[in-house]
Design a protein around this motif. Sequence first.
Motif, PDB file in Angstrom:
ATOM      1  N   LYS A 104      -0.091 -23.001 -21.405  1.00 39.98           N
ATOM      2  CA  LYS A 104      -1.486 -21.613 -21.240  1.00 39.98           C
ATOM      3  C   LYS A 104      -1.147 -21.157 -22.071  1.00 39.98           C
ATOM      4  CE  LYS A 104       0.828 -20.728 -16.837  1.00 39.98           C
ATOM      5  NZ  LYS A 104       1.801 -21.899 -16.980  1.00 39.98           N
ATOM      6  N   THR A 105       0.025 -20.444 -21.922  1.00 41.99           N
ATOM      7  CA  THR A 105       0.724 -19.339 -23.371  1.00 41.99           C
ATOM      8  C   THR A 105       0.161 -19.913 -24.691  1.00 41.99           C
ATOM      9  OG1 THR A 105       2.313 -18.886 -21.664  1.00 41.99           O
ATOM     10  CG2 THR A 105       2.173 -17.304 -23.294  1.00 41.99           C
ATOM     11  N   THR A 106       0.811 -21.110 -25.087  1.00 40.21           N
ATOM     12  CA  THR A 106       0.140 -20.254 -26.414  1.00 40.21           C
ATOM     13  C   THR A 106      -1.235 -21.610 -26.786  1.00 40.21           C
ATOM     14  OG1 THR A 106       1.405 -23.514 -26.093  1.00 40.21           O
ATOM     15  CG2 THR A 106       3.194 -21.313 -27.029  1.00 40.21           C
ATOM     16  N   LEU A 196      -4.695 -12.450 -19.373  1.00 42.85           N
ATOM     17  CA  LEU A 196      -3.810 -11.763 -18.590  1.00 42.85           C
ATOM     18  C   LEU A 196      -2.839 -12.709 -18.113  1.00 42.85           C
ATOM     19  CD1 LEU A 196      -5.959  -9.053 -16.288  1.00 42.85           C
ATOM     20  CD2 LEU A 196      -4.347  -8.658 -18.423  1.00 42.85           C
ATOM     21  N   ASP A 197      -1.559 -13.264 -18.984  1.00 41.34           N
ATOM     22  CA  ASP A 197      -1.067 -13.804 -18.698  1.00 41.34           C
ATOM     23  C   ASP A 197       0.021 -13.525 -17.728  1.00 41.34           C
ATOM     24  OD1 ASP A 197       0.251 -16.574 -18.534  1.00 41.34           O
ATOM     25  OD2 ASP A 197       1.023 -16.302 -20.858  1.00 41.34           O
ATOM     26  N   GLU A 198       0.747 -14.270 -16.726  1.00 37.66           N
ATOM     27  CA  GLU A 198       2.108 -14.265 -16.095  1.00 37.66           C
ATOM     28  C   GLU A 198       1.864 -13.331 -15.263  1.00 37.66           C
ATOM     29  OE1 GLU A 198       4.999 -15.630 -16.248  1.00 37.66           O
ATOM     30  OE2 GLU A 198       4.494 -16.845 -18.485  1.00 37.66           O
ATOM     31  N   ALA A 199       0.209 -13.301 -14.837  1.00 38.77           N
ATOM     32  CA  ALA A 199      -0.261 -12.179 -13.284  1.00 38.77           C
ATOM     33  C   ALA A 199       0.887 -12.381 -12.238  1.00 38.77           C
ATOM     34  CB  ALA A 199      -2.027 -12.394 -13.020  1.00 38.77           C
ATOM     35  N   GLU A 364      12.324 -17.500 -16.609  1.00 38.47           N
ATOM     36  CA  GLU A 364      11.651 -17.858 -14.856  1.00 38.47           C
ATOM     37  C   GLU A 364      10.576 -18.822 -15.521  1.00 38.47           C
ATOM     38  OE1 GLU A 364      12.938 -15.746 -11.738  1.00 38.47           O
ATOM     39  OE2 GLU A 364      11.086 -16.087 -11.651  1.00 38.47           O
ATOM     40  N   THR A 365       9.659 -17.878 -16.650  1.00 35.05           N
ATOM     41  CA  THR A 365       8.274 -18.922 -16.155  1.00 35.05           C
ATOM     42  C   THR A 365       7.569 -18.739 -18.074  1.00 35.05           C
ATOM     43  OG1 THR A 365       7.316 -16.755 -15.483  1.00 35.05           O
ATOM     44  CG2 THR A 365       7.359 -18.502 -13.863  1.00 35.05           C
ATOM     45  N   SER A 366       8.087 -16.783 -18.145  1.00 35.27           N
ATOM     46  CA  SER A 366       7.494 -16.422 -19.686  1.00 35.27           C
ATOM     47  C   SER A 366       7.855 -17.508 -20.766  1.00 35.27           C
ATOM     48  CB  SER A 366       7.976 -15.684 -20.099  1.00 35.27           C
ATOM     49  OG  SER A 366       7.766 -14.228 -19.221  1.00 35.27           O
ATOM     50  N   LEU A 367       8.176 -18.037 -20.639  1.00 34.36           N
ATOM     51  CA  LEU A 367       9.710 -19.198 -22.372  1.00 34.36           C
ATOM     52  C   LEU A 367       9.755 -20.126 -21.606  1.00 34.36           C
ATOM     53  CD1 LEU A 367      11.717 -16.586 -24.531  1.00 34.36           C
ATOM     54  CD2 LEU A 367       9.066 -17.297 -24.293  1.00 34.36           C
TER      55      LEU A 367
HETATM   56 MG    MG Z   1       3.658 -18.841 -20.694  1.00 30.17          MG
END
Ligand code: MG
Length: 775
Positions: A104-106, A196-199, A364-367
């Motif tokens: 998702k993030t990348t 908006l990530d990690e909502a 936990e979820t971000s990286l």
């Molecule tokens: Mg992510």
Amino acid sequence: MSDIRDNPYLAHMHGGAEAAGGARGSEPNKAFAALVPGKTTAAQQEATEDSDCSGLTGRAFSQKYKSILAKRRELPVNKQRQKFLDLVHSNQFVVLVGETGSGKTTQIPQYMVLDMLPHVEGKMIACTQPRRVAATSVAQRVADEMDVKLGQEVGYSIRFEDCTSARTVLKYCTDGMLLREAMSDNMLSRYSAVILDEAHERTLNTDVLMSLMKNIAAQRLDIKIVVMSATLDSEKFQKYFNDAPLLTVPGRTYPVEIYYTPEPEADYLEAAIKTALQIHASEPEGDILLFLTGEEEIEEACRLLRARGDDLIRRANCGPLLVVPLYSTLPPAMQQKIFSKAPEPRTKGGAPGRKIVVSTNVAETSLTIDGIVYVVDPGFAKQKVYNPRVRVESLLVSPISRAAAQQRAGRAGRTRPGKCFRLYTEKSFNSDLIEQTYPEILRSNLGSIVLQLKKLGINDLVHLDLMDPCAPEVLMRALELLHYLGALDDDANLTPLGLAISEFPIDPQLAKMVVSAADYGCTNEALSIAAMLSVPNVFLRPREAQRAADMAKAEFAHMDGDHMTLLNVYHAFKSCADPTQWCWDNFLQYRSLKSADSIREQLRRIAANNEIPLVSNDFNSPDYYPQIRKALTAGFFMQVAHLERNGQYLTVKDNQLVLLHPSSVLERKPEWVAYNEFALTKRHYIRTVTEVKPEWLLDIAPHYYDLESFPPCEGKRILEKIALRNTIFREEQDMKKRRKDKKDRKDREGKDKKDKKDKDKKVKKDKEKRHRSKD
Ligand SMILES: [Mg+2]
Ligand SMILES: Nc1ncnc2c1ncn2[C@@H]1O[C@H](COP(=O)(O)OP(=O)(O)O)[C@@H](O)[C@H]1O
């Protein structure tokens, strides 16, 4: 040997082949040139990525790019690219949920870049992260994936650090930074899309940003908003965003076996280290992720793991260990170490090496760290708590939620079946942990955010369209704080002072100190103190050299307290010849001081832009330090404690029993102190403390120190005495003045009479003279 066609400098040597074989070398990216903004397909996007040179930079893609691209294609979100683009094309809001590590993030921001073509349209793509370390780390990764230099086409922006340029088309930033940008650009007109990530984290800033984005979207039909998360109460989000469509990315996860401890652990740190080493000694190959709560604890754990690991390797013939920490204040180069490979066996065919990552919640979820097979979860995280009754906000080590525990366990099953060791009992998991963590908006001091909203022109805070409304008491406390600071007037409108305070990206109290310092002739010093308070602790105290470290610190100690001590450190840092060596010699954190220096420069620029005079008093004047402490009082008069006769401090108005933090340089106990922080641990401590004078409190903040509204306490009686003395003194002054005025009036009247008499006499004389001369 590498293909010479991959070398752009040798393009002239294979011109013929190019014409025949399509785009190669420095041939422009035709697929890229053919993209139509807002109408691209997954196939078109992939074609531009498969070209040999970047459409954005015009440079030939590197070998590294190509090998990463192959991996990117395998990510679950890539399989959904067409679906995603279809949804984005026909909707303003899209909610996307996908397992951690699905890309998702990348990836999603890159799809948005290829679809919205920011370099053509002149508007950027922003992707927000709740955590600084995630923003910087992911920006680096995506810069690599797009084959550009970080800070050029892809950049990041976090508080006090802007790594972007005029070329930037994709910006990763903390949610707080985007909110701050909205203060000067209400419609976020520089962006064509905001992701908006990690909502699911539901940070205060994300919640406010979501409400803001809803508002902006209603007025800017061209803007696209994507809300992403790993686990999400997706229906709630869809509903909130006007029934937005949902895209679920099926994850790629393996089963994770969960183990609980049979009995509760008394010392979770010790238990965590033991467990990690046991895994290393007895489990097959695979890296370990250990969750701890903060920098100090993590560094301590790393130290112990390395020391005991070495021992284990020697005695039990285990493989080599690579122990890497991960927390938010770690410098970027150190952050990247979490992605290093586990070390090779020491001898060929020897026991395999292993990597242990010791991280805060950020993992936990971000990286996403590949290769993790074992997770050690002690069940704690630092969380913000706010008690509006006593106006105390603190970071507290607290039990995590069941949802968070599930996320942590999931980290073990990314590449193959894994194991998660929970350092608590199953009963505790089922009955003690709450289902979901409460959104931060329900447990934060809202002072800063309310000020920002006021600056944004949002006055009706009660009816702000938030996903979960904030508690009225908390909101009231925020308004009260801003009113006392003079940032809001009686009608809760922003005052010119409030406007100036809101310009600074620091707590309102600290900003008020800087702004008021001009009145006390000490803005230069206030800026230094504000900068020093905005960085992680500068004083190092290694376990093996505590005495030496304390002695080094004592050299900087100022008798007035810790704020002045910080000022001493900063000045000494600025005037030493070799800062790195000097910091080492003095047990100071070079990184923090360097960052304080850069922050000071940024705050100075903000002050200058707001026409705040940058001044200092004469260093030799006896008033030099008192003036600085008065400026401190102007910001922190609501964070003051009084020493009661029983030797304990009580915070003013809130009457909380507190102790001076052991790290304070104050050896004596001044009767009145202002403090920077209320540390909530087993005991209540006030941290970073400086002596103030009660008469300043009455003088500088008479509206707050309005004694009629003060709860009874010793401090109040003293203040009353001083107030009485002040009143008597003022009355005496008034009386003296009245007497003097009366005398002056009499004197003047007397003089006027005399003047008149003299004048009459003169006229008479003149008359007589004239008569005589006529005669
Ligand atoms: Mg992510
Ligand atoms: N700095 C990095 N180094 C190497 N691989 C990375 C890095 N960051 C991300 N990745 C890879 O990219 C994949 C997708 O990560 P990400 O986009 O962060 O997933 P999500 O946001 O869905 O959790 C990860 O599984 C990992 O393989």
